[in-house]
Structure formats: C-alpha cells, structure tokens
Design an enzyme around this catalytic site. Sequence first.
Site, short mmCIF file in Angstrom:
data_model
loop_
_atom_site.label_atom_id
_atom_site.label_comp_id
_atom_site.label_asym_id
_atom_site.label_seq_id
_atom_site.Cartn_x
_atom_site.Cartn_y
_atom_site.Cartn_z
N GLY B 40 0.84 -1.19 0.00
CA GLY B 40 0.00 0.00 0.00
C GLY B 40 0.88 1.25 0.00
O GLY B 40 1.95 1.27 0.61
N LEU B 43 -1.25 7.18 2.78
CA LEU B 43 -0.54 7.95 3.80
C LEU B 43 0.30 7.04 4.68
O LEU B 43 1.48 7.31 4.92
CB LEU B 43 -1.54 8.72 4.66
CG LEU B 43 -2.16 9.95 4.00
CD1 LEU B 43 -3.15 10.59 4.94
CD2 LEU B 43 -1.09 10.94 3.59
N ARG B 337 -21.69 12.48 13.14
CA ARG B 337 -21.96 11.78 11.89
C ARG B 337 -22.97 10.64 12.03
O ARG B 337 -23.89 10.52 11.24
CB ARG B 337 -20.66 11.21 11.34
CG ARG B 337 -19.73 12.27 10.84
CD ARG B 337 -18.42 11.69 10.34
NE ARG B 337 -17.62 12.77 9.76
CZ ARG B 337 -16.41 12.60 9.24
NH1 ARG B 337 -15.87 11.41 9.24
NH2 ARG B 337 -15.76 13.62 8.73
N LEU B 448 -6.41 11.05 8.63
CA LEU B 448 -5.12 11.46 8.08
C LEU B 448 -4.08 11.46 9.18
O LEU B 448 -2.94 11.02 8.99
CB LEU B 448 -5.24 12.86 7.46
CG LEU B 448 -6.30 12.99 6.36
CD1 LEU B 448 -6.28 14.40 5.78
CD2 LEU B 448 -6.07 11.99 5.25
#
Lengths: 251, 647
Positions: B40, B43, B337, B448
């Site tokens: 992968g 980030l 959310r 992130l």
Amino acid sequence: MRLNLKIWRQESGQASGRFVDYMVENISHDSSFLEMLDTLNEELIKKNDLPVSFDHDCREGICGMCSLVINGEPHGPEKATTTCQLHMRHFRDGDTITIEPWRANAFPVVKDLVTDRSAFDSIMQAGGFITARTGSAVDANEIPIAKGIADKAMDAAACIGCGACVAACPNASAMLFTGAKVSHLNRLPQGKPEKERRSILMVSAMDKAGFGGCTNIGACESVCPKSINLDVISHLNRDYQGASMKRIFHF
Amino acid sequence: MNLDPKIPEGPLSQKWSNHKFNMRLVNPANRRKYNIIVVGSGLAGSSAAASLAEQGYNVSCFCYQDSPRRAHSIAAQGGINAAKNYQNDGDSIQRLFYDTIKGGDYRSREANVYRLAEVSSNIIDQCVAQGVPFAREYGGLLANRSFGGAQVSRTFYARGQTGQQLLLGAYSSLNRQIGAGKVKMYTRHEMLDLVLIHGHAKGIIVRNLITGKISRHAADCVVLASGGYGNVFYLSTNAQGCNVTATFRAFKRGAGFANPCFTQIHPTCIPVHGEDQAKLTLMSESLRNDGRVWVPKSKAVAEKIRSGILDPNSLAECDRDYYLERKYPSFGNLAPRDISSRSANEVCLEGRGVASTGLGVYLDFRDAISRDGEQVIRERYGNLFEMYNRITGEDPYCKPMMIFPAVHYTMGGLWVDYNLQSTIPGLFVAGEANFSDHGANRLGASALMQGLADGYFVIPYTVGNYLGELGISQAGFNDIKSEAFSSTESEVIKRLEDLISIKGTRSPRSFHKELGKIIWDHCGMERSRKSLEEAIQKLDKLKIDFEKDLRVVGHSKTLNAELERAGRVSDFIGFGQLMCRDALMREESCGGHFRKEYQTNEGEALRDDSKYAFVGVWEFLGDGEEPKMHKEPLCFENVQLGTRSYK
C-alpha cells in the site's frame, strides 16, 4: 439515451490497434462518463466479449488515474473537469463519441485505453521533493510563509498528475506537469536550498523520459482539469536558466 | 490467539517515551542487511516506506494503482487534527486524546490513542518541512478550522484537498528514496497472499496486473497498509479499487480481525441517481455549519416534490421539518456523523425523502444566503457547490442541495498490539487497515492523523524493535524457494484459475452489487438480530451462486480488470459474513454500530459497558468453519466512561 461509440482497442503495447464501433442504450443523463463505459462493459461480458480496459480509481476527480481523449479532447468537452467527473447530460441522444487513449511516446499504450505514465514518476524521483528526513523537522510555525506565497504554491500543488497536458500538447511536452512541481516547491522557503538542483534534475529526467520541448502553444493549460496556469512553465524556465548559468559560470 | 496488547508500563503520558527507550535498536550499518515489504502506498504506506528507507533498511513497496500517488488517501477533503494549540483555545495532548476516546464511544485502547495525540504535532512539523502548502493566515502562520466532535480549533487544512497534499508530501519522500535506490517500487501489483515461515510473516505473493505474472517476494517482515473495506457495501466513497484482499488473506493465515462491524456512514454525500451508479461522492461535513437539514412534514408533499410537481422553495416554513434542529436543539445541524446519518435514514423510511429515489434530504443554504449574502457563501463553499453542480446538474445557490448518508470509513481492521504488530509475528498493520485508534466511530480529520502517525512515527520504531529482536544472524531473509512460498503461490494460482474456469453467466460486478445491497440493507446504519441472521443466510447463498455462476471473460496472463474484481468480490463475500457475525455478537449500540434492539426511549444508542467493553477479535479456523471470537478487554484508567449526549 442511446450513443454510438468509436473506441480504440489494442490488445497490448506490441499489438496494433484499431477503432471499434459499439452502441449503448438506456444511458441515464445523470450517469458519469465512466458509468456509461461500465454499462458497455457489462453488455460486452453478457456477449462473452472482452470488456474495454480503461484506467480509473477514485471517480471524484482527484487521484488522476482516469484519462481518455474524448472526441479529440483530453478529459472531454467540459472545462476543468476530469473524465470521471464528466456526466452524460453534456451529450445528446444519438451522439457519436470517439474515445482514445493518451497519445504520447512517453506514455506507451498498455492495453486499449490504458497507458503507462510511469515517466511522470521518474521526473518526480529525480527531484520532485524537499529533503526532509522524518523526525528532523522544526516546529511548523517557525517557518512563517506569506499567505500569497502559500496560496500560489497550493495552486501549483493542485496538479493530479493525470497527463492530460502531455496528451494535448503537439510536442507531448511535460512542461506543465514539471513546472507545477517546481513552482510549488521552489516558491516555498523550505524548497529554496534545493531549488537549482531540483530544476536541473527534473528537466533532465523529463528529457530523458522522451517528452518533447515546450513551444508555448498553451493547449496544456486549456485541458488541465485543475486549471494549472502557464505561469508555472515561466517559473520553471526562469529557475532552470538561473541554475544552468550558475553551473556554467560556477557561482 | 494471543491478544496481549503489550501496553508499556508507567503513566499514560510516559508510556511511549519509556517504550522508545526500551525498544531494541538496529545498528545503522546493519540496517541495510534487512528487507522490509510495505503493501500500500497511501498515507500510512508511503510514509512508513519512506521513513524505513531513510533509516537504511531495504524496502519494497507495492500498490495496485499505476503510481503510488493515486492511493485513496488522496481524496480526503477536510483536514488533519493536531494538538498544537496554535489557537490558544485550550487544546492539549490530553484533550485530543479525550475527544478521540469519547468520539469512538469508548471502544478503543487508551494507550494507543494517547500516543496518537502525542505524535500529532510532529506530523504537522514534518509535513510543513516537506512543503505541504497548508492554509495560512496573513501573518504567515498556520491557519486552523474547527471540525465535528471537538470544541477547539485544531484542524490543519489545505483548501478542500488536505488528503491530496499530505499524500503528495509522503509520496515526495517516497520518491526521494526510490530515486536513491533504497525503495523498490512495484506499481500495478496486487498482493494476493501472505507467506508465513515458522509462524512469522516473511513474504507475499503478488500478481503483476499488466502481465498477469505471479511472483514471490521475501523479506524480514511485512507491513500492511492496504486501507479499509468500505467497498464491501459496493457503493461507498472509496475508490473503485479499494479492497479487503490483503487484510482478509492475512486473516485467513492467522491474523486476528478486530471489530469488523464498526463502519462509518457519512451523512453528507450526494444521493444515488440510479442502478448504474458505481460510486458515491462525499460533500465535506463543513457544509453543515451553514446548511439547514430538512424534509417536508408530510409524506404527500414529499411525493409531490419527488415527482417534480412541487418546487421545494415554495414550501411554507410550517410545512418543513428541520428534524436535526428539532431533535438535537443544542447541536442542531452539527450533530455527530452517526446520529445525523441515522436520522436522515429514519425520515426517508417514513416516506418523507426527497430525491427521485426517495433517498435524500435537503441541505438548504437559503437562510445562510439571505443572512450573509451569496458572495460569502460562495467564498466558503464555492468549490463544493461547483462539484455538486457538476455531478447533479443542479445549482445549490437556487435549489436546496440534496444529500444522503454513504459508507465512508471503516474503524475495524486487523488486530494489532501497541507495536502495531498483528497476531502474526512480523506482520505489522498501519493506517485504516488496522483497528487501533478510532473505536466504534472516527472523528473528522482523524484518519489522516492516524495514517501518518503510524507511518512516520510508530512503525519505524516498532519494526526496528522486531528486527532487533530477530537478531542480525536472521537478517536478509530471501529464500523464496522454500516450501511455504511455493505452496502459497500454487494456492494463489489455483484460486485465479478457479475463478476463470467457472464460466457462468454473471459478471463480478453483478455479484458485487448484490453483496453491497445485502450488507447495506442488513448491516448498514441499523442492524438487528433478525436482519443480521438473514444477511448471513443470504451471503451463504450468494457465495454458492458466485462459485457456480461467475463469468470472468479473458485470461489471467494480461491486464484483466474482471479477474481483479472477481478476486476482490470473492474476498468481500467472505468478509461480509465475518462483519455480520461481529455485528450479531455485539448486543449493544455504540458509535457506528446501531442495533435496533439496544436504544434508549429517545432512540439513542445504548452502550453496554458491563458486557461489551472489549475488542472483538476473530480467528479464522478453516473454510466452512465458523470463525472463533476472542476478547481483548478494554481497561479505562484515565477516562471515565460516559454517555454521549448531543441534545
């Protein structure tokens, strides 16, 4: 809606390619261009035919993986829009749409509409970075940067590396792409120590990868989905010339 | 299954520094003798690969895209949290730690979350040093914005493209190492299995997606940073290629899978337009700062709007139901959310939805525009409004925007200890692929942060510790001729051949769609014992159909997107079953996991800390066998468990 498609099919990089005609029906105006191609592929699979290979991933206009020259224009007719964000409402029922891969020596075709853009990575590997080893950084606010400079750096850094600029250029030049990275990094105080080295190394990697020279046509800017401005090319030229002079005269 | 979290001794604030001191080091001259595989290039992957290579290790990095820069971290919009307290508003490591634990509904491990908060500041420093063009104030210092679930302003951002800029920063560091020859990059390569030697992860089997060639890669350890599994829902905000294969294959080789039922559904996405849709697009949560969420009060009116007879702008105030403001007066349109998503779903189930499919609610800027003027709103959200207009063809300045929840992030993942090592020694897991930091719900701008914390500041230390413990006599493992490699490779080749040889009638995509619908309907925003038991049955049947009726056209020795998708869908079906089992096991509601049976009288999530304050970790026992669940108890020594209230 119903559409006639002329799609470039090419089995592999070595094989020769040709246009093949297809028809798709019942395409919703709200579909994206790539969803239209998905529908075509599902139909082809039903007939046991090989689906059309094309590159795509995020489908929200940011990863830079999608490409396609649509009716002669990289990323199609809409301004500042990637192929994945192009929607079928911009076409009319009965339209004929021609779909081709990026065409440039430095981006050889892999299969159908898929090309190899690793030449872009090779330019970045040559100098598209600031040498900042993990753990060696000072506190972020110790490097104040005027808002105007930060904003301009961000404008250039918005490049998604899709390669439309190369596909649009009659010389297949990568100056907009390379200029965007040079303009982003050379503008910032963190990027200054390597400014000259970066400009020279990136340009020479660009030449080595087989991209053509820039003759100020400006087609790159007009197709760029992120509206990267030609100014980045001037910036690159200026920094490259400055760096070359220094090398020649050893100052 | 050994689930020792290996949390270091000492007070919370000193655990990480003590641990760093106690960990083994590898002499710089010896580091070049070790090989490390990173799967992968998002980030977590890019930052880990670059940092390990900077230290001197030989790194091989693999991604399925044509360039490491395309990994889906690039699509994150909003920002990245860090406890810098640049705004002088009372932020601290302790507060970021507390907000993250609370936001995760008390289902994450204290020590890991504290470390995340602790290294958050270093991430911002590192990114600025790399040239990430964060937003700045006129004085030249960094700007911040506020985000859901926090009362301080700690989010750093680069316009609406923070993920892109952070990934390009990590990618630039990775490029430097590729150029220097310390990282060998394998693009368009997909990991299809993990190789274990004497119980340790020592390599992977990959497929070159262009030539179809299967190859073996050996190393001293393996780092998985292969992202989340949101595409099990078929429609999600993930990229088309995101998949569970790497982590699911590791699970099948013995790695425990933790909390697979914890998935996050984001409330503000563009509604589905029809059957052919392949992807959902997120609209930044920041829109809820000014937009008001509503649907018509009556079903009949909603119907008229859906059929286009009635213009929503013409609806009188008394006919509108601003349901979030009504139900949660203090948080209103900024409710978290999970709560916002569930409320939208409820009103649509009542028949009051407004999109043509009935699955959509309004996010209306009319009042904000008349209060602040169109220009102000344009400055704040211009790029988002443009994006909305491009996708839907409608102008949100004149007509209320329509939104609906969509799958966005997965909190569950491979179980890891404090060192980010899975239950397989030598297999490390970073970023969204692990389960470690977000509990049952992730706060905005924390994904992130976690990806980069793992890659820049945790993995480079803990991998070194593992290699140091192995000892230099073991360094440089590269025996790809061993039995383990050849048998794993044969299994991979057989699986691919099996997929091609079914020669049925249905495309991989049609199975993926069916799978997504089952998971969304039965294990989506609301789950119940009944729905989950049904789902498991349906998935059993889907698996049988898939194995009987799949059609993969073309062959395996070339670029074949159908074969790629078939392999991924096959793993998603198996994984979907695991997810439903986990949701069924967890008889409580917490964060993104809402079980209908467990709610308060007011319809809020009802946690059961006495029975379920643990991480549910699943062990694979063989094909056709039910996986076994193990528990890692969660001990809270530094925070008091409370009930989230947003009334």
